[in-house]
Structures are given as structure tokens and as C-alpha cells.
Write an enzyme that holds these catalytic residues in place. Structure first.
Site, PDB file in Angstrom:
ATOM      1  N   SER A  58     -53.427   9.613 -20.462  1.00 20.17           N
ATOM      2  CA  SER A  58     -52.888   8.400 -19.846  1.00 20.17           C
ATOM      3  C   SER A  58     -53.881   7.887 -18.809  1.00 20.17           C
ATOM      4  O   SER A  58     -54.624   8.682 -18.210  1.00 20.17           O
ATOM      5  CB  SER A  58     -51.565   8.718 -19.166  1.00 20.17           C
ATOM      6  OG  SER A  58     -51.208   7.664 -18.301  1.00 20.17           O
ATOM      7  N   SER A  59     -53.851   6.589 -18.566  1.00 16.81           N
ATOM      8  CA  SER A  59     -54.777   6.022 -17.577  1.00 16.81           C
ATOM      9  C   SER A  59     -54.426   6.481 -16.160  1.00 16.81           C
ATOM     10  O   SER A  59     -55.238   6.327 -15.247  1.00 16.81           O
ATOM     11  CB  SER A  59     -54.776   4.496 -17.659  1.00 16.81           C
ATOM     12  OG  SER A  59     -53.464   4.013 -17.454  1.00 16.81           O
ATOM     13  N   CYS A  60     -53.224   7.068 -15.969  1.00 18.65           N
ATOM     14  CA  CYS A  60     -52.846   7.495 -14.619  1.00 18.65           C
ATOM     15  C   CYS A  60     -53.571   8.760 -14.187  1.00 18.65           C
ATOM     16  O   CYS A  60     -53.385   9.230 -13.067  1.00 18.65           O
ATOM     17  CB  CYS A  60     -51.342   7.673 -14.494  1.00 18.65           C
ATOM     18  SG  CYS A  60     -50.761   9.123 -15.361  1.00 18.65           S
TER      19      CYS A  60
ATOM     20  N   TYR B 297     -47.082  14.313 -13.548  1.00 20.20           N
ATOM     21  CA  TYR B 297     -47.372  13.860 -14.923  1.00 20.20           C
ATOM     22  C   TYR B 297     -48.889  13.783 -15.127  1.00 20.20           C
ATOM     23  O   TYR B 297     -49.427  14.269 -16.135  1.00 20.20           O
ATOM     24  CB  TYR B 297     -46.708  12.497 -15.114  1.00 20.20           C
ATOM     25  CG  TYR B 297     -47.035  11.742 -16.385  1.00 20.20           C
ATOM     26  CD1 TYR B 297     -46.523  12.148 -17.605  1.00 20.20           C
ATOM     27  CD2 TYR B 297     -47.814  10.588 -16.347  1.00 20.20           C
ATOM     28  CE1 TYR B 297     -46.786  11.428 -18.766  1.00 20.20           C
ATOM     29  CE2 TYR B 297     -48.084   9.854 -17.497  1.00 20.20           C
ATOM     30  CZ  TYR B 297     -47.575  10.280 -18.704  1.00 20.20           C
ATOM     31  OH  TYR B 297     -47.838   9.569 -19.842  1.00 20.20           O
TER      32      TYR B 297
ATOM     33  N   LYS C 111     -51.471  15.832 -17.695  1.00 18.05           N
ATOM     34  CA  LYS C 111     -52.381  15.171 -18.644  1.00 18.05           C
ATOM     35  C   LYS C 111     -53.826  15.627 -18.412  1.00 18.05           C
ATOM     36  O   LYS C 111     -54.594  15.790 -19.360  1.00 18.05           O
ATOM     37  CB  LYS C 111     -52.282  13.647 -18.492  1.00 18.05           C
ATOM     38  CG  LYS C 111     -50.951  13.076 -18.975  1.00 18.05           C
ATOM     39  CD  LYS C 111     -50.832  13.194 -20.473  1.00 18.05           C
ATOM     40  CE  LYS C 111     -49.581  12.570 -21.019  1.00 18.05           C
ATOM     41  NZ  LYS C 111     -49.426  12.772 -22.458  1.00 18.05           N
TER      42      LYS C 111
ATOM     43  N   HIS D 270     -40.774   1.774 -18.655  1.00 20.20           N
ATOM     44  CA  HIS D 270     -41.906   1.132 -17.984  1.00 20.20           C
ATOM     45  C   HIS D 270     -41.550  -0.319 -17.649  1.00 20.20           C
ATOM     46  O   HIS D 270     -40.568  -0.862 -18.153  1.00 20.20           O
ATOM     47  CB  HIS D 270     -43.141   1.182 -18.891  1.00 20.20           C
ATOM     48  CG  HIS D 270     -43.662   2.570 -19.102  1.00 20.20           C
ATOM     49  ND1 HIS D 270     -43.649   3.201 -20.314  1.00 20.20           N
ATOM     50  CD2 HIS D 270     -44.192   3.464 -18.227  1.00 20.20           C
ATOM     51  CE1 HIS D 270     -44.158   4.420 -20.195  1.00 20.20           C
ATOM     52  NE2 HIS D 270     -44.493   4.599 -18.943  1.00 20.20           N
TER      53      HIS D 270
HETATM   54  P1  NDP Z   1     -42.101   8.121 -26.329  1.00 21.65           P
HETATM   55  O1  NDP Z   1     -41.227   8.605 -25.229  1.00 21.65           O
HETATM   56  O2  NDP Z   1     -41.755   6.856 -27.007  1.00 21.65           O
HETATM   57  O3  NDP Z   1     -42.246   9.261 -27.425  1.00 21.65           O
HETATM   58  C1  NDP Z   1     -42.413  10.602 -27.079  1.00 21.65           C
HETATM   59  C2  NDP Z   1     -42.239  11.435 -28.322  1.00 21.65           C
HETATM   60  O4  NDP Z   1     -42.379  12.814 -27.954  1.00 21.65           O
HETATM   61  C3  NDP Z   1     -40.865  11.302 -28.967  1.00 21.65           C
HETATM   62  O5  NDP Z   1     -41.027  11.329 -30.355  1.00 21.65           O
HETATM   63  C4  NDP Z   1     -40.141  12.548 -28.478  1.00 21.65           C
HETATM   64  O6  NDP Z   1     -39.087  12.944 -29.320  1.00 21.65           O
HETATM   65  C5  NDP Z   1     -41.291  13.542 -28.525  1.00 21.65           C
HETATM   66  N1  NDP Z   1     -40.981  14.732 -27.743  1.00 21.65           N
HETATM   67  C6  NDP Z   1     -40.771  14.819 -26.422  1.00 21.65           C
HETATM   68  N2  NDP Z   1     -40.481  16.092 -26.085  1.00 21.65           N
HETATM   69  C7  NDP Z   1     -40.530  16.811 -27.234  1.00 21.65           C
HETATM   70  C8  NDP Z   1     -40.324  18.185 -27.552  1.00 21.65           C
HETATM   71  N3  NDP Z   1     -40.023  19.082 -26.614  1.00 21.65           N
HETATM   72  N4  NDP Z   1     -40.442  18.567 -28.847  1.00 21.65           N
HETATM   73  C9  NDP Z   1     -40.740  17.673 -29.803  1.00 21.65           C
HETATM   74  N5  NDP Z   1     -40.961  16.365 -29.573  1.00 21.65           N
HETATM   75  C10 NDP Z   1     -40.848  15.947 -28.296  1.00 21.65           C
HETATM   76  O7  NDP Z   1     -43.571   8.051 -25.703  1.00 21.65           O
HETATM   77  P2  NDP Z   1     -44.756   7.057 -26.099  1.00 21.65           P
HETATM   78  O8  NDP Z   1     -44.813   6.893 -27.565  1.00 21.65           O
HETATM   79  O9  NDP Z   1     -44.674   5.891 -25.223  1.00 21.65           O
HETATM   80  O10 NDP Z   1     -46.035   7.909 -25.622  1.00 21.65           O
HETATM   81  C11 NDP Z   1     -46.814   8.686 -26.550  1.00 21.65           C
HETATM   82  C12 NDP Z   1     -47.994   9.287 -25.796  1.00 21.65           C
HETATM   83  O11 NDP Z   1     -48.793   8.242 -25.231  1.00 21.65           O
HETATM   84  C13 NDP Z   1     -47.593  10.204 -24.650  1.00 21.65           C
HETATM   85  O12 NDP Z   1     -48.470  11.291 -24.599  1.00 21.65           O
HETATM   86  C14 NDP Z   1     -47.791   9.351 -23.426  1.00 21.65           C
HETATM   87  O13 NDP Z   1     -48.087  10.130 -22.298  1.00 21.65           O
HETATM   88  C15 NDP Z   1     -48.970   8.494 -23.843  1.00 21.65           C
HETATM   89  N6  NDP Z   1     -49.033   7.219 -23.123  1.00 21.65           N
HETATM   90  C16 NDP Z   1     -48.025   6.301 -23.215  1.00 21.65           C
HETATM   91  C17 NDP Z   1     -48.101   5.113 -22.510  1.00 21.65           C
HETATM   92  C18 NDP Z   1     -47.014   4.086 -22.554  1.00 21.65           C
HETATM   93  O14 NDP Z   1     -47.168   3.035 -21.905  1.00 21.65           O
HETATM   94  N7  NDP Z   1     -45.932   4.294 -23.281  1.00 21.65           N
HETATM   95  C19 NDP Z   1     -49.268   4.797 -21.662  1.00 21.65           C
HETATM   96  C20 NDP Z   1     -50.266   5.824 -21.658  1.00 21.65           C
HETATM   97  C21 NDP Z   1     -50.140   6.983 -22.364  1.00 21.65           C
HETATM   98  P3  NDP Z   1     -37.564  12.767 -28.816  1.00 21.65           P
HETATM   99  O15 NDP Z   1     -37.420  11.314 -28.447  1.00 21.65           O
HETATM  100  O16 NDP Z   1     -36.742  13.212 -29.965  1.00 21.65           O
HETATM  101  O17 NDP Z   1     -37.442  13.640 -27.601  1.00 21.65           O
END
Ligand code: NDP
Length: 439
Positions: free
Chosen positions: A126-128, A155, A159, A198
Site C-alpha cells: 500500500s502507498s501508506c 497496517y 505491509k 475509504h
Molecule cells: P477487500 O477488503 O475488498 O478484499 C480483501 C480480500 O481479502 C477479501 O476477499 C477477503 O475475504 C480476503 N480476506 C481477508 N481476510 C482473509 C482471511 N483471513 N482468509 C482469507 N481471505 C481473507 O480489499 P481490496 O481488494 O481493496 O484490497 C486488496 C489488497 O490491495 C490489499 O492487500 C490492500 O491492502 C491493497 N490495497 C488496497 C487499496 C484500496 O484502496 N482498496 C489501496 C492500496 C492497497 P472476505 O471478504 O471473505 O473476508
């Protein structure tokens, strides 16, 4: 990757993971596996290509289960898009969950990927991770050069640990684990929870709710709160006054007052009177479905949306489908390109058995363009069709004046984003409306 390569997307039900699944399917990859954790994937997000992907239930926090999964499935390529993700409020409220869940997911997946000989892995950071006072735009080399933003430090530390895990496995075991640092992302399948999400998805939903309130569409407001979360505890469909109101299309003033009061907690407010006065002024029968601009009830046409801060900070946003495209692009970069180390400023002298250069083991992904929060807010209002007032509450904190990624390494590698913020917002709002009816 070949079209028949075994590809695992961790977190394929999430916003980014589901976009990567769709991207791979659209490009003809058909041997894809992903997992759901709590939420099952939305069928509507994957059609019409659902045949090339298999979803299994897996909790990535349980090390034995992750090991068994890798041993059984033997993925060749892994996109690690599973994480605990949220906005400022969620980060501030659940710091232990943010650091613990993310550390353990990364450690489990990366170690299994090493043990079971994954050819290449993309870890989503993440950019953070960059220092809060980092010069702008932020280059990859600024990692660990200063203090982090305190609100999401746990967080960010998790990362950074993920990046260091990737680099350490590369150094010691010759793996090819690449860390990509996405900017703020938005798009289909985002979280619209007003407490946890967000800023961009929260604004989309707030404008949508403000529109419904200004048209006195209380049935639609109840539907929204039920579909996307944040319903007050008093709002229950199980034999309650709410379900009777919905069934009969008659909304008692007490219910309307409690809805108006509830929305005001999220900055969706009615100027002038108190919620109970507004509600008592409404004819319960006329304050529903059929309201049109010509018969709007005056009290609720005074709806305004309260936005935090001055609106002057600048932020960068990228459409999640572009993010998925960039991830697939980077995964497919030849080893020669990744080994060459394209950014001389980040050169590092340690010798590594990996063919992956330390210079390309972290890659920023963004648009390289930023806009003010005020511009973003006005753009979302336009896309959602909100014509009411926006009031800026300058007593609320603004955060950093600017946060923008330097994406020159990504551009040098040959990738640029395609979707403008306006087009991305239109597509996202369309998806928001579509999923209303397909929970
Ligand atoms: P989401 O919250 O939309 O998706 C997260 C996913 O992780 C879901 O499918 C969730 O499943 C799964 N997950 C979480 N915990 C578990 C677990 N214990 N076991 C299995 N699966 C798990 O996040 P994003 O798609 O927004 O983010 C994806 C990545 O990108 C992350 O690493 C995030 O840090 C990074 N990112 C996102 C940004 C943003 O603006 N959204 C910005 C910068 C980085 P379930 O819902 O079933 O728990």
C-alpha cells in the site's frame, strides 16, 4: 504465465482480487483458483466467464490450512490480494486486527509459496508504507526513511513486513516475490460501509443516500441500509414496524425521524428543523416512492452533505480494473526485465541468489495524477446526480496536503493507466446500483 498456468488469487472476493480474476479470465487464462473467506464471490461480478475459476473456502490465518491448500493445489503463480483493509476510522478503531491479521496472512502465504515452489508471486502492499512527510511524488526508495502516519501505522508496519518478507525470501531462497504499492483504489465490488470504507466509496454512498433523502424515498433508504450496511439497530425487517411500513408503503413519523437522525450521523443532514419536526411535516403516504422533483416535500429538499476538512488536500485515485491490468502486466514481465533493475537511484549492493533485482522488487502502481478532495467530491456529486449543497466542515482534520506516487518505474517498465477518474466513477456507480438488486 501461460494460458493454462495454475494461478491462485488470494482474496478473490475482494475489490482488487475479483478484478484480477476478471482480468485473467478476459485474457484467456482458465486454470484459476481463488478462495473465499467469509463472503462468497458475487456471481454477477464474474459472469460471463465463471467457468475458468474455482473458488474454495480458506481462512488464510490458519497456517496448516494454507499449507494443505498449497500442497494440494500447487499454484505456479500467486497474486496476494487478501488482507484486512479499511479507512481511517477502521484503522484507528481496530489497530490490533490490522497488524495481526495482515502479518499472519502474509507470513502464511509467502512461506507456503516458497515451500511449494511458486514461480512468481505478487504481494499487494500500500502507498501508506511511505513516511508521512515523504517528498512528493513518493518514490520506491523512500521506504523506511521516516516516521509513518500514526493513524494507520499498524497496517503500514504489517505491509512493510510483507515487503521485507518478500525481499528476504528472494535473497535467501532465490524466490521471485514482487511487492507492488497501489495508490488509493476504487471500483466494482468495493466496500461501502460508512464506518469502515475509504473516502471515495463512502462519498458515492453518501451522495446516493442524500439524493434519496431529498426525494423522501424512505423505502429506498431502508433498502440501502439493509444492502450496504450501517442500519440502525432499530431497523429490522423481522416482524417490526419497519417491515410493516415497507409492506404498506406507509412510514410513520417516528420511523422517518429515526432515519433522518441516523443519516445525520454520517453527514447527510436536513437544514433547519429537527428530525422529528421534519418527519411530522411529512404526509407518510406521500413521502414515498412516487415523489418526483415537482412534488418534493419542502422539508427534505433542504438536504445537504457535510464533507470533512477544507477540501484542499490532493490525492491520487486509480480504478481497480486498471490495477488488475497492471498486476497481470507485472506478473508477465520477463525475468530479464525484472533482473535488470531499471531505477539506478535505488541500487543496492547486496548479492542475491534471486534473478529478481532489488530495484524491481518494489513497484509503485498509480496514475501519477492527483486531484483535490473538493474536485473529487464535486465529480462524485455530478456522477451520482446530486444537486444539493455540500458544506465543508473546516474544523475537521485535512490530513497530509498531498499524497502522490512516483510511477516513473512503472512507466519505464511499459505500463500506464487507461481509465480517467470520471469514467472510473461512472462505472463504479453503475456497479453500486447494479449490486443493489443482487446482494
Ligand atoms: P477487500 O477488503 O475488498 O478484499 C480483501 C480480500 O481479502 C477479501 O476477499 C477477503 O475475504 C480476503 N480476506 C481477508 N481476510 C482473509 C482471511 N483471513 N482468509 C482469507 N481471505 C481473507 O480489499 P481490496 O481488494 O481493496 O484490497 C486488496 C489488497 O490491495 C490489499 O492487500 C490492500 O491492502 C491493497 N490495497 C488496497 C487499496 C484500496 O484502496 N482498496 C489501496 C492500496 C492497497 P472476505 O471478504 O471473505 O473476508
Amino acid at each position: 504465465m501461460n494460458k493454462n498456468s495454475r494461478i491462485y488469487i488470494a482474496g478473490g472476493t475482494g475489490m482488487v482480487g475479483s478484478a484480477i480474476v476478471r482480468r485473467l479470465l478476459a485474457e484467456g487464462y482458465y486454470n484459476i483458483i481463488s478462495n473465499y473467506h467469509i463472503k462468497k464471490p458475487l456471481a454477477s461480478n464474474l459472469q460471463p466467464h465463471t467457468s475458468g475459476v474455482n473458488f474454495v473456502q480458506l481462512d488464510l490465518e490458519i497456517q496448516n490450512d494454507v499449507n494443505d491448500f498449497f500442497e494440494h493445489e500447487r499454484p505456479e503463480y500467486v497474486f496476494l490480494a487478501a488482507a484486512k483493509v479499511g479507512g481511517i476510522y477502521a484503522n484507528n478503531t481496530y489497530p490490533a486486527d490490522f497488524i495481526y491479521n495482515n502479518l499472519i496472512i502474509e507470513a502464511n502465504v509467502l512461506h507456503s509459496a516458497y515451500l511449494y515452489g511458486v514461480k512468481k508471486l505478487l504481494f499487494l502492499g500500500s502507498s501508506c508504507i511511505y513516511p508521512r512527510m515523504a517528498p512528493q511524488p513518493m518514490k520506491e526508495e523512500y521506504l523506511l526513511t521516516g516516521e509513518l502516519e500514526p493513524t494507520n501505522e499498524p497496517y503500514a508496519i504489517s505491509k512493510i513486513a510483507g515487503i521485507k518478507l518478500c525481499q528476504s525470501y528472494n535473497r535467501q531462497y532465490g524466490t521471485k516475490f514482487i511487492s507492488v504499492m497501489p495508490t488509493n483504489l476504487y471500483g466494482p465490488n468495493d466496500s461501502y460501509d460508512l464506518m469502515d470504507s475509504h473516502v471515495l466509496p463512502a462519498l458515492i454512498r453518501k451522495f446516493h443516500l442524500a439524493n434519496l433523502l431529498s426525494q423522501s424515498k424512505f423505502d429506498e433508504i431502508i433498502k440501502d441500509l439493509t444492502r450496504y450496511g450501517n442500519a440502525p439497530s432499530s431497523l429490522s425487517y423481522d416482524g417490526s414496524s419497519t417491515s410493516r411500513a415497507v409492506a404498506s408503503n406507509v412510514y410513520p413519523p417516528t420511523l422517518i425521524a429515526s432515519l433522518i437522525d441516523h443519516l445525520s450521523k454520517f453527514g447527510i443532514k436536513v437544514s433547519g428543523s429537527s428530525p422529528s419536526v421534519v418527519a411530522s411535516n411529512l404526509d407518510p403516504k406521500s413521502s414515498i416512492r412516487e415523489a418526483s422533483p415537482s412534488n418534493l416535500n419542502p422539508p427534505t429538499s433542504n438536504v445537504f452533505l457535510e464533507a470533512w476538512g477544507t477540501g484542499t488536500p490532493r490525492r491520487e485515485f486509480m480504478y481497480s480494473e486498471d490495477m488488475a491490468d497492471a498486476c497481470v502486466f507485472i506478473m508477465n514481465l520477463g525475468d530479464g526485465v525484472l533482473a535488470s533493475g531499471l531505477n539506478p537511484q535505488t541500487s543496492n549492493s547486496f548479492s542475491s541468489p534471486s534473478s529478481l533485482s532489488p530495484q524491481t522488487s518494489i513497484i509503485n502502481i498509480g496514475t501519477g495524477e492527483d486531484i483535490t478532495i473538493r474536485e473529487l467530491t464535486e465529480l462524485i456529486a455530478e456522477v451520482v446526480g446530486y444537486k444539493g449543497e455540500i458544506r465543508w466542515d473546516a474544523s475537521k482534520p485535512d490530513g497530509m496536503p498531498r499524497k502522490l506516487l512516483d510511477v516513473s518505474l512503472l512507466h519505464t517498465l511499459g505500463w500506464k493507466h487507461k481509465t480517467s477518474i470520471k469514467d472510473g466513477l461512472r462505472l463504479t456507480y453503475k456497479d453500486f446500483l447494479k449490486n443493489y438488486d443482487h446482494p
